[in-house]
Scaffold this motif. Structure first.
Motif, PDB file in Angstrom:
ATOM      1  N   GLY A 216      33.862  21.839  38.068  1.00 18.82           N
ATOM      2  CA  GLY A 216      32.672  22.639  38.314  1.00 18.82           C
ATOM      3  C   GLY A 216      31.451  22.095  37.599  1.00 18.82           C
ATOM      4  N   ILE A 217      31.670  21.386  36.508  1.00 15.83           N
ATOM      5  CA  ILE A 217      30.552  20.754  35.794  1.00 15.83           C
ATOM      6  C   ILE A 217      30.094  19.512  36.547  1.00 15.83           C
ATOM      7  N   VAL A 218      31.051  18.782  37.111  1.00 16.83           N
ATOM      8  CA  VAL A 218      30.721  17.573  37.875  1.00 16.83           C
ATOM      9  C   VAL A 218      29.970  17.927  39.162  1.00 16.83           C
ATOM     10  N   HIS A 219      30.395  19.041  39.806  1.00 19.65           N
ATOM     11  CA  HIS A 219      29.764  19.467  41.067  1.00 19.65           C
ATOM     12  C   HIS A 219      29.318  20.925  40.943  1.00 19.65           C
ATOM     13  N   PRO A 220      28.201  21.171  40.274  1.00 21.12           N
ATOM     14  CA  PRO A 220      27.779  22.558  40.019  1.00 21.12           C
ATOM     15  C   PRO A 220      27.276  23.290  41.253  1.00 21.12           C
ATOM     16  N   THR A 221      26.923  22.582  42.333  1.00 20.23           N
ATOM     17  CA  THR A 221      26.332  23.239  43.496  1.00 20.23           C
ATOM     18  C   THR A 221      27.359  23.755  44.492  1.00 20.23           C
ATOM     19  N   SER A 222      28.623  23.326  44.373  1.00 19.90           N
ATOM     20  CA  SER A 222      29.633  23.758  45.342  1.00 19.90           C
ATOM     21  C   SER A 222      31.013  23.769  44.704  1.00 19.90           C
ATOM     22  N   SER A 223      31.646  24.933  44.685  1.00 19.09           N
ATOM     23  CA  SER A 223      33.004  25.033  44.148  1.00 19.09           C
ATOM     24  C   SER A 223      34.000  24.312  45.051  1.00 19.09           C
ATOM     25  N   TYR A 224      33.664  24.164  46.331  1.00 14.90           N
ATOM     26  CA  TYR A 224      34.554  23.470  47.266  1.00 14.90           C
ATOM     27  C   TYR A 224      34.559  21.969  47.002  1.00 14.90           C
ATOM     28  N   PHE A 243      36.971  24.260  54.105  1.00 15.52           N
ATOM     29  CA  PHE A 243      36.285  23.074  53.597  1.00 15.52           C
ATOM     30  C   PHE A 243      35.572  22.355  54.736  1.00 15.52           C
ATOM     31  N   TRP A 244      34.261  22.172  54.602  1.00 16.17           N
ATOM     32  CA  TRP A 244      33.543  21.316  55.545  1.00 16.17           C
ATOM     33  C   TRP A 244      33.943  19.861  55.330  1.00 16.17           C
ATOM     34  N   ILE A 245      34.052  19.123  56.400  1.00 10.48           N
ATOM     35  CA  ILE A 245      34.238  17.673  56.302  1.00 10.48           C
ATOM     36  C   ILE A 245      32.844  17.052  56.259  1.00 10.48           C
ATOM     37  N   ALA A 423      25.913  21.920  50.009  1.00  7.95           N
ATOM     38  CA  ALA A 423      26.991  20.993  50.374  1.00  7.95           C
ATOM     39  C   ALA A 423      26.695  20.251  51.667  1.00  7.95           C
ATOM     40  N   LEU A 424      25.830  20.829  52.505  1.00 10.50           N
ATOM     41  CA  LEU A 424      25.472  20.201  53.774  1.00 10.50           C
ATOM     42  C   LEU A 424      24.050  19.634  53.746  1.00 10.50           C
ATOM     43  N   LYS A 425      23.526  19.405  52.557  1.00 14.11           N
ATOM     44  CA  LYS A 425      22.141  18.961  52.434  1.00 14.11           C
ATOM     45  C   LYS A 425      21.877  17.682  53.218  1.00 14.11           C
ATOM     46  N   ALA A 426      22.710  16.665  53.016  1.00 14.71           N
ATOM     47  CA  ALA A 426      22.496  15.386  53.709  1.00 14.71           C
ATOM     48  C   ALA A 426      22.581  15.560  55.214  1.00 14.71           C
ATOM     49  N   GLU A 427      23.555  16.348  55.676  1.00 17.03           N
ATOM     50  CA  GLU A 427      23.733  16.552  57.115  1.00 17.03           C
ATOM     51  C   GLU A 427      22.553  17.316  57.714  1.00 17.03           C
ATOM     52  N   PHE A 428      22.054  18.343  57.011  1.00 13.49           N
ATOM     53  CA  PHE A 428      20.909  19.103  57.498  1.00 13.49           C
ATOM     54  C   PHE A 428      19.668  18.216  57.610  1.00 13.49           C
ATOM     55  N   GLU A 429      19.419  17.428  56.603  1.00 15.85           N
ATOM     56  CA  GLU A 429      18.200  16.613  56.571  1.00 15.85           C
ATOM     57  C   GLU A 429      18.228  15.522  57.627  1.00 15.85           C
ATOM     58  N   LYS A 436      11.902  22.419  56.847  1.00 17.50           N
ATOM     59  CA  LYS A 436      11.616  22.659  55.428  1.00 17.50           C
ATOM     60  C   LYS A 436      12.772  23.474  54.844  1.00 17.50           C
ATOM     61  N   PHE A 437      13.703  22.803  54.171  1.00 17.12           N
ATOM     62  CA  PHE A 437      14.895  23.456  53.630  1.00 17.12           C
ATOM     63  C   PHE A 437      14.720  23.754  52.142  1.00 17.12           C
ATOM     64  N   TYR A 438      15.456  24.781  51.704  1.00 16.23           N
ATOM     65  CA  TYR A 438      15.569  25.060  50.264  1.00 16.23           C
ATOM     66  C   TYR A 438      17.058  25.181  49.943  1.00 16.23           C
ATOM     67  N   PHE A 439      17.533  24.391  48.977  1.00 14.35           N
ATOM     68  CA  PHE A 439      18.947  24.384  48.601  1.00 14.35           C
ATOM     69  C   PHE A 439      19.096  24.881  47.165  1.00 14.35           C
ATOM     70  N   HIS A 440      19.945  25.888  46.979  1.00 15.30           N
ATOM     71  CA  HIS A 440      20.154  26.425  45.633  1.00 15.30           C
ATOM     72  C   HIS A 440      21.010  25.462  44.813  1.00 15.30           C
ATOM     73  N   GLN A 441      21.001  25.627  43.522  1.00 18.77           N
ATOM     74  CA  GLN A 441      21.697  24.714  42.615  1.00 18.77           C
ATOM     75  C   GLN A 441      22.714  25.428  41.728  1.00 18.77           C
TER      76      GLN A 441
END
Length: 606
Positions: A216-224, A243-245, A423-429, A436-441
């Motif tokens: 969770g420290i390595v990936h704080p934005t997504s528990s998955y 889990f999204w692929i 978790a889908l930031k790259a795919e959305f962009e 204009k997206f906003y992604f929580h952290q």
């Protein structure tokens, strides 16, 4: 038993006795012998065959050693067809190069054992079809070898995966998560239990635990994604949940076949209703865009001014005395003439406006040719404009909902900020580069996206249906905020279980079998956990944007505008030509009023 030879040319039978004898971990005592030893075909049981099994000759090997092919004392027993098919082991390289024979790798010996044996039925003038049909039942159910798989749960997601306390209450997020003595329940756990059941012992059990705190420290934005990290680090064998692929996760671990195609859709505030007088007035103007109304008024004014010019100049050209007065120095009479022109222009605008509203034009037989050309183009413009307006008006007059953005394209065009899962930031962009997206952290999954919306970080949201459509807590929060799912697709993403690469094929096989025969499908698991909400969270078709409410814009009037412009242009050219001829004393009939007396000039008529 019939011997049919040693195989066809180019793909002969070979001797694999030494290869089988070297597999000491599989040695077994042959039945009906005193000191005879052989090899067990599978690691979990099955036939004990001699080391010469399948070697050197085209023989019906299975009828000798396969228990399914043993007639026993029942003379009327029907044995499987593959029992009487001759076959033998062959050399892979030779057969591939020198023959057209069909050959297969023996599924009795997993790749990780390092034993590669290949057999062929066609080299013995036989067919492998019967064996291939039976192989799934004999060997296929040994895809994983009766193992227990350890798996982690990334986080609670009711009713997909959750825990209950001793009183039967569903535990809140984080409570008891690291306590493995509390069992998991939910749709995905039910689905896995179905898979274990149909595997017939190939999967003994799937034990569930939590992910590591460090992930969770390595990936704080997504528990998955954090759960996937544990698989990559070798701490766990697979992850359980929706889990999204994604590209990031595929670089880390393997995935099973997709469980479902998750639809991420646009979530918006529910459109309200308006019965105010102002809204009722606005609906009358709604069929045309504001730019279109300005353009219509401009066309009316332009047609009115041209008609004044045509009428006045024609009469003046016919009267030399009036023409001299027209070009005389400014006098009080000239100022009165300007006032008269203004009044004529206003009258003409009102007249042309009346024509437009009544869907007609004046019928003056004696009008000049330029004037008639102008009215011809103006009449065509009126025909198209009024027809289009009336066709759309009924839909707008009965409309009671306030317009709102209900599609992703409209949200992007309006420049709205869209809260979405990181978790889908790259795919959305990539899919929506202009959005204009906003992604929580904070790693709060879709609850965090909703919190971002409450904090005013965005006007609309992109929400995955698989994670939220059965989550009653999330749905009730949507109800409290008057939010609804639209049918506008933002992205479709496959979902699957992340898993160790050596287990991927085996688990995928049983997942496929479950879906194929509907014995362990995700839908049957969901049906066991029905959920209801206190409000409607789907945007109804009555509230959604449809073509019934599309405004008519200027570009829709390309043809009538061009037609009117051509007619008006021709009218101006003819009128200028007429004035030029009259000023030079030439006879001209193009610009004068229509009459049967075409042979006289204006001065003669006087």
């Amino acid at each position: 038993m019939a011997i049919v030879g040693t195989g066809n040319a180019g793909c002969p039978c070979i001797n694999q006795t030494l290869t089988l004898a070297a597999m000491s971990d599989r040695q077994c005592k042959l039945p009906n012998t005193v000191d005879g030893f052989g090899i067990q075909l599978t690691t979990t049981g099955g036939s004990c065959v001699p080391f010469s099994y399948g070697s050197s000759r085209c023989v019906q090997h299975d009828i000798l050693y396969d228990p399914n092919c043993n007639l026993g004392d029942a003379g009327d027993k029907i044995i499987p067809a593959y029992c009487v098919r001759p076959w033998c082991y062959v050399d892979l390289a030779m057969c591939k190069k020198d023959s057209d024979e069909r050959l297969f790798r023996s599924s009795y010996f997993p790749v990780e054992e390092g034993v590669d044996l290949f057999y062929s039925y066609t080299t013995c003038n036989s067919t492998a079809d019967d064996w291939l049909a039976a192989e799934e039942d004999i060997v296929g159910n040994l895809a994983l070898g009766g193992i227990t798989i350890d798996a982690n749960i990334p986080s609670y997601l009711f009713p997909m995966m959750y825990k209950k306390d001793s009183d039967g209450n569903v535990l809140s997020q984080g409570s008891g998560y690291y306590d493995d003595t509390i069992p998991y329940e939910g749709v995905y756990i039910h689905h896995l239990n179905q898979i274990v059941a149909i595997s017939n012992g190939d999967i003994q059990n799937i034990t569930l635990t939590h992910r590591s705190r460090a992930s969770g420290i390595v990936h704080p934005t997504s528990s998955y994604t954090a759960a996937v990290q544990d698989i990559k680090d070798g701490l766990i064998s697979m992850g359980v949940g929706p889990f999204w692929i994604t590209a990031q996760r595929l670089k880390m671990v393997s995935f099973t076949i997709p469980i479902i195609q998750d639809r991420t859709v646009l979530v918006i505030p529910k459109p309200g209703t308006d019965i105010s007088l102002r809204y009722q007035i606005e609906k009358v103007l709604a069929p045309f865009s504001y730019a279109m109304w300005v353009f219509v008024v401009g066309i009316i004014a332009f047609a009115a001014l041209l008609s004044v010019w045509f009428s006045d100049r024609s009469d003046a050209a016919l009267d030399r005395r009036s023409r001299r007065m027209l070009f005389a120095p400014r006098t009080p009479r000239w100022r009165r003439r300007k006032i008269a022109y203004a009044r004529l222009a206003m009258d003409a605008c009102l007249q042309k406006g009346l024509f437009f509203c009544s869907a007609g034009v004046e019928q003056d037989e004696n009008a000049t040719l330029p004037h008639k050309l102008l009215l011809f183009g103006f009449g065509f413009f009126i025909l198209i404009s009024v027809s289009a307006y009336v066709a759309n008006l009924a839909a707008f007059l009965t409309k009671s909902t306030i317009d709102s953005v209900s599609t992703m394209d409209a949200a992007v065009q309006a420049g709205l900020t869209i809260c979405a899962h990181p978790a889908l930031k790259a795919e959305f962009e990539i899919a929506w580069p202009d959005a204009k997206f906003y992604f929580h952290q904070e790693g709060r999954e879709f609850s965090g996206v909703l919190e971002d919306y409450d904090a005013g970080q965005c006007e609309v949201m992109a929400i995955g249906l698989e994670d939220t459509s059965m989550d009653v807590t999330f749905l009730e929060k949507m109800c409290a905020r008057s939010l609804v799912y639209t049918s506008s697709l933002v992205m479709e993403t496959p979902m699957a279980f992340p898993i160790r690469s050596d287990l991927t094929a085996g688990l995928s096989y049983w997942m496929y079998q479950g879906e194929r025969y509907n014995t362990a499908s995700m839908q049957t698991a969901k049906d066991a956990f029905p959920q209801e909400t206190s409000c409607e969270v789907q945007l109804s078709s009555e509230n959604s944007d449809t073509s019934d409410y599309d405004e008519i814009v200027v570009r829709n009037f390309f043809l009538p505008i061009i037609f009117f412009g051509v007619c008006a242009g021709l009218a101006v050219i003819i009128h200028i030509f007429h004035l030029n001829n009259v000023s030079k004393g030439r006879r001209d009939t193009l610009g004068r009023r229509s009459t049967l007396d075409l042979g006289f000039t204006a001065s003669q008529r006087k």
